[in-house]
Design an enzyme around this catalytic site. Structure first.
Site, PDB file in Angstrom:
ATOM      1  N   GLY A 130       0.822  -1.205   0.000  1.00 47.77           N
ATOM      2  CA  GLY A 130       0.000   0.000   0.000  1.00 47.77           C
ATOM      3  C   GLY A 130       0.856   1.256   0.000  1.00 47.77           C
ATOM      4  O   GLY A 130       0.976   1.944   1.023  1.00 47.77           O
ATOM      5  N   SER A 164      -1.748  -4.140  -6.024  1.00 49.43           N
ATOM      6  CA  SER A 164      -1.772  -5.496  -6.595  1.00 49.43           C
ATOM      7  C   SER A 164      -2.142  -6.512  -5.525  1.00 49.43           C
ATOM      8  O   SER A 164      -1.665  -6.423  -4.378  1.00 49.43           O
ATOM      9  CB  SER A 164      -0.393  -5.861  -7.154  1.00 49.43           C
ATOM     10  OG  SER A 164       0.013  -4.918  -8.107  1.00 49.43           O
ATOM     11  N   GLU A 247      12.266  -4.393  -4.472  1.00 49.21           N
ATOM     12  CA  GLU A 247      11.282  -4.521  -5.559  1.00 49.21           C
ATOM     13  C   GLU A 247      11.951  -4.410  -6.924  1.00 49.21           C
ATOM     14  O   GLU A 247      11.566  -5.084  -7.874  1.00 49.21           O
ATOM     15  CB  GLU A 247      10.208  -3.434  -5.408  1.00 49.21           C
ATOM     16  CG  GLU A 247       9.137  -3.511  -6.480  1.00 49.21           C
ATOM     17  CD  GLU A 247       7.983  -2.536  -6.251  1.00 49.21           C
ATOM     18  OE1 GLU A 247       8.148  -1.571  -5.481  1.00 49.21           O
ATOM     19  OE2 GLU A 247       6.928  -2.754  -6.851  1.00 49.21           O
ATOM     20  N   GLU A 360      10.474   7.253 -16.646  1.00 51.11           N
ATOM     21  CA  GLU A 360      10.984   8.628 -16.443  1.00 51.11           C
ATOM     22  C   GLU A 360      11.712   8.714 -15.092  1.00 51.11           C
ATOM     23  O   GLU A 360      12.782   9.332 -15.002  1.00 51.11           O
ATOM     24  CB  GLU A 360       9.844   9.647 -16.487  1.00 51.11           C
ATOM     25  CG  GLU A 360       9.235   9.879 -17.863  1.00 51.11           C
ATOM     26  CD  GLU A 360       8.279   8.773 -18.300  1.00 51.11           C
ATOM     27  OE1 GLU A 360       7.927   7.924 -17.450  1.00 51.11           O
ATOM     28  OE2 GLU A 360       7.887   8.739 -19.481  1.00 51.11           O
TER      29      GLU A 360
HETATM   30  C1  FAD Z   1       0.628  -3.220 -13.015  1.00 47.56           C
HETATM   31  C2  FAD Z   1       0.850  -2.247 -11.882  1.00 47.56           C
HETATM   32  C3  FAD Z   1       0.912  -2.740 -10.596  1.00 47.56           C
HETATM   33  C4  FAD Z   1       1.088  -1.839  -9.534  1.00 47.56           C
HETATM   34  N1  FAD Z   1       1.093  -2.338  -8.242  1.00 47.56           N
HETATM   35  C5  FAD Z   1       1.229  -1.496  -7.211  1.00 47.56           C
HETATM   36  C6  FAD Z   1       1.156  -1.991  -5.863  1.00 47.56           C
HETATM   37  O1  FAD Z   1       0.968  -3.189  -5.622  1.00 47.56           O
HETATM   38  N2  FAD Z   1       1.269  -1.105  -4.859  1.00 47.56           N
HETATM   39  C7  FAD Z   1       1.484   0.226  -5.064  1.00 47.56           C
HETATM   40  O2  FAD Z   1       1.629   0.948  -4.089  1.00 47.56           O
HETATM   41  N3  FAD Z   1       1.542   0.736  -6.330  1.00 47.56           N
HETATM   42  C8  FAD Z   1       1.410  -0.092  -7.400  1.00 47.56           C
HETATM   43  N4  FAD Z   1       1.446   0.401  -8.683  1.00 47.56           N
HETATM   44  C9  FAD Z   1       1.518   1.841  -8.888  1.00 47.56           C
HETATM   45  C10 FAD Z   1       2.845   2.341  -9.442  1.00 47.56           C
HETATM   46  O3  FAD Z   1       3.858   2.267  -8.475  1.00 47.56           O
HETATM   47  C11 FAD Z   1       2.599   3.780  -9.911  1.00 47.56           C
HETATM   48  O4  FAD Z   1       1.674   3.724 -10.978  1.00 47.56           O
HETATM   49  C12 FAD Z   1       3.866   4.450 -10.391  1.00 47.56           C
HETATM   50  O5  FAD Z   1       4.730   4.687  -9.317  1.00 47.56           O
HETATM   51  C13 FAD Z   1       3.545   5.799 -11.088  1.00 47.56           C
HETATM   52  O6  FAD Z   1       2.751   6.601 -10.294  1.00 47.56           O
HETATM   53  P1  FAD Z   1       1.407   7.282 -10.847  1.00 47.56           P
HETATM   54  O7  FAD Z   1       0.607   6.213 -11.506  1.00 47.56           O
HETATM   55  O8  FAD Z   1       0.795   8.050  -9.744  1.00 47.56           O
HETATM   56  O9  FAD Z   1       1.862   8.261 -12.003  1.00 47.56           O
HETATM   57  P2  FAD Z   1       2.439   9.728 -11.797  1.00 47.56           P
HETATM   58  O10 FAD Z   1       3.458   9.715 -10.712  1.00 47.56           O
HETATM   59  O11 FAD Z   1       1.297  10.677 -11.676  1.00 47.56           O
HETATM   60  O12 FAD Z   1       3.179   9.949 -13.157  1.00 47.56           O
HETATM   61  C14 FAD Z   1       2.498  10.380 -14.365  1.00 47.56           C
HETATM   62  C15 FAD Z   1       3.553  10.598 -15.430  1.00 47.56           C
HETATM   63  O13 FAD Z   1       4.438  11.680 -15.030  1.00 47.56           O
HETATM   64  C16 FAD Z   1       5.775  11.249 -15.026  1.00 47.56           C
HETATM   65  N5  FAD Z   1       6.500  11.859 -13.913  1.00 47.56           N
HETATM   66  C17 FAD Z   1       6.085  11.981 -12.638  1.00 47.56           C
HETATM   67  N6  FAD Z   1       7.037  12.579 -11.885  1.00 47.56           N
HETATM   68  C18 FAD Z   1       8.090  12.806 -12.701  1.00 47.56           C
HETATM   69  C19 FAD Z   1       9.370  13.391 -12.510  1.00 47.56           C
HETATM   70  N7  FAD Z   1       9.782  13.817 -11.311  1.00 47.56           N
HETATM   71  N8  FAD Z   1      10.198  13.457 -13.584  1.00 47.56           N
HETATM   72  C20 FAD Z   1       9.812  12.996 -14.803  1.00 47.56           C
HETATM   73  N9  FAD Z   1       8.598  12.458 -15.046  1.00 47.56           N
HETATM   74  C21 FAD Z   1       7.748  12.353 -14.013  1.00 47.56           C
HETATM   75  C22 FAD Z   1       5.702   9.738 -14.830  1.00 47.56           C
HETATM   76  O14 FAD Z   1       6.858   9.084 -15.295  1.00 47.56           O
HETATM   77  C23 FAD Z   1       4.457   9.375 -15.625  1.00 47.56           C
HETATM   78  O15 FAD Z   1       4.783   9.244 -16.991  1.00 47.56           O
HETATM   79  C24 FAD Z   1       1.257  -0.459  -9.776  1.00 47.56           C
HETATM   80  C25 FAD Z   1       1.208   0.027 -11.092  1.00 47.56           C
HETATM   81  C26 FAD Z   1       1.005  -0.855 -12.133  1.00 47.56           C
HETATM   82  C27 FAD Z   1       0.942  -0.300 -13.531  1.00 47.56           C
END
Ligand code: FAD
Length: 375
Positions: A130, A164, A247, A360
């Site tokens: 989480g 997940s 991880e 990124e």
């Molecule tokens: C299949 C899958 C399983 C997952 N399982 C888990 C889980 O079990 N537990 C959990 O906690 N999370 C989980 N996640 C979540 C995952 O860790 C996040 O989706 C990921 O960290 C990106 O965060 P966000 O989706 O909020 O995107 P955002 O952080 O909002 O990013 C949006 C876009 O902006 C870019 N961006 C953001 N900040 C920057 C920066 N500083 N510099 C350059 N570019 C930037 C990103 O690269 C992305 O392209 C999972 C995701 C997927 C797809």
């Protein structure tokens, strides 16, 4: 450089493991896994976790004193690749084994290790992670889920997303904010939260590929005891960094390599004779082996935290983006008989450059820590 993964493949360990996998991977999973009802698939995966434990393949790289096998990352990675080649089920205990267990070994109390490590290794308690929230994914330090101090523990309120295995989880490794007025990175704490209690609401999220691998989770004044706080209050960022380092290690990449290699081989079978695509295919094929080489490199650096983080960031970008390119070419040039395969792989591979830190974010790490560029 020594290729430790290759060495591990020549070892008695790897030969025994390959034989054991050959004899024990459930036939039903091998032949029908894409077509199984969810409940049956979950049951096979749970059963597999128990089989791994009984056969001594659970917690390979965890110390013996904590119930592991006391081997190295090299054996863990070799087993991951062999299991993928044998088409073994992906057990449900994976998050507990890869994330929670190593985190507790570094930061947990003796009582927490005694309580939580045995059921993780035996596959009898399933964990989820989480961390991410709607406004805190890449910016993990922005976690807003609140933990308020009450008698004997904390009350958790807030929302996590993309969690997940949440639907099957008994426990959650939960990052929450314990002090909204404290500076960034000093305001978070890590908890070992019981998911089977009132106030936890799990809403599955349907993916474009059809699965419901993850969920959104709401916590409404959910209790965690003081004994379920990891390390001390305010140390959650430091604890989370240990979790994330595990991880992003080579275990996931090793099984992905097998999948990418299989997709690459299919692509070569489909269009290998076409001279117009020879350069593209040769490039993709070379990069597929580069993934394996980079896994070996990461394993070789496992005892140097800074180098390991650099190597695994490069590895994550390499394998996730390569897989996306291969499936894009595969889908574009598919024959009718392979269309379903490429459609599924194309959609599945889209998430690879997002989970465990987006491409990124990995590139930010590479630019700062490998290339030494200014922030
Ligand atoms: C299949 C899958 C399983 C997952 N399982 C888990 C889980 O079990 N537990 C959990 O906690 N999370 C989980 N996640 C979540 C995952 O860790 C996040 O989706 C990921 O960290 C990106 O965060 P966000 O989706 O909020 O995107 P955002 O952080 O909002 O990013 C949006 C876009 O902006 C870019 N961006 C953001 N900040 C920057 C920066 N500083 N510099 C350059 N570019 C930037 C990103 O690269 C992305 O392209 C999972 C995701 C997927 C797809």
């Amino acid at each position: 450089m020594t290729h430790r993964t290759s060495a591990a493949f020549d070892s008695d360990f790897a030969q025994d493991a390959a034989r054991w996998l050959q004899d024990n991977v459930p036939q039903r999973w091998r032949e029908h896994r894409g077509a199984l009802e969810e409940q049956e698939a979950v049951e096979i995966r749970r059963q597999w976790d128990r089989q791994l434990f009984d056969a001594g393949y659970s917690g390979l790289s965890l110390p013996k004193e904590f119930g592991g096998q006391g081997l190295g990352l090299s054996e863990e990675v070799a087993f991951s690749e062999l299991a993928a080649r044998a088409q073994a089920p992906d057990g449900l205990a994976r998050i507990g084994r890869i994330l929670t267990a190593p985190t507790l070994i570094v930061h947990g109390t003796e009582q927490q290790r005694q309580r939580f490590l045995p059921p993780i290794l035996q596959g009898t308690e399933t964990w989820c992670q989480g961390f991410s929230e709607p406004g805190a994914g890449s910016d993990l330090a922005g976690v807003r889920c609140r933990a308020e101090k009450v008698a004997g523990g904390y009350e958790i309120s807030g929302r996590k997303i993309w969690t997940s295995f949440a639907a099957y989880a008994d426990r959650c490794l939960l990052l929450a904010c314990t002090d909204q007025n404290a500076p960034r990175h000093k305001n978070l704490s890590m908890f070992l939260l019981d998911m089977k209690q009132p106030g936890v609401t799990i809403s599955p999220i349907k993916q474009i590929s059809g699965g419901t691998h993850f969920a959104e989770v709401h916590f409404d004044r959910v209790f965690v005891s003081d004994d379920e706080l990891v390390d001390e209050e305010g140390s959650g960022w430091r604890v989370a960094m240990t979790t994330l380092m595990n991880e992003r290690g080579g275990v996931e990449a090793a099984s992905r390599y097998v999948e990418i290699r299989a997709d690459m081989n299919l692509l070569l079978d489909m269009c290998g004779d076409d001279p117009r695509r020879a350069d593209v295919l040769a490039d993709l094929d070379r990069r597929t082996e580069l993934v394996r080489w980079q896994i070996s490199k990461a394993v070789h650096l496992e005892n140097d935290d800074a180098e390991f983080v650099r190597a695994t960031s490069i590895l994550k970008v390499l394998w996730s983006e390569l897989w996306q390119e291969i499936t894009t070419v595969g889908l574009r040039h598919t024959t009718p008989s392979h269309r379903d395969h490429w459609r599924v792989q194309y959609l599945e591979s889209r998430s690879a450059s997002i989970f465990s830190g987006t491409s990124e974010i990995q590139r930010n790490i590479i630019s700062e820590r490998v290339l030494g560029l200014p922030r």
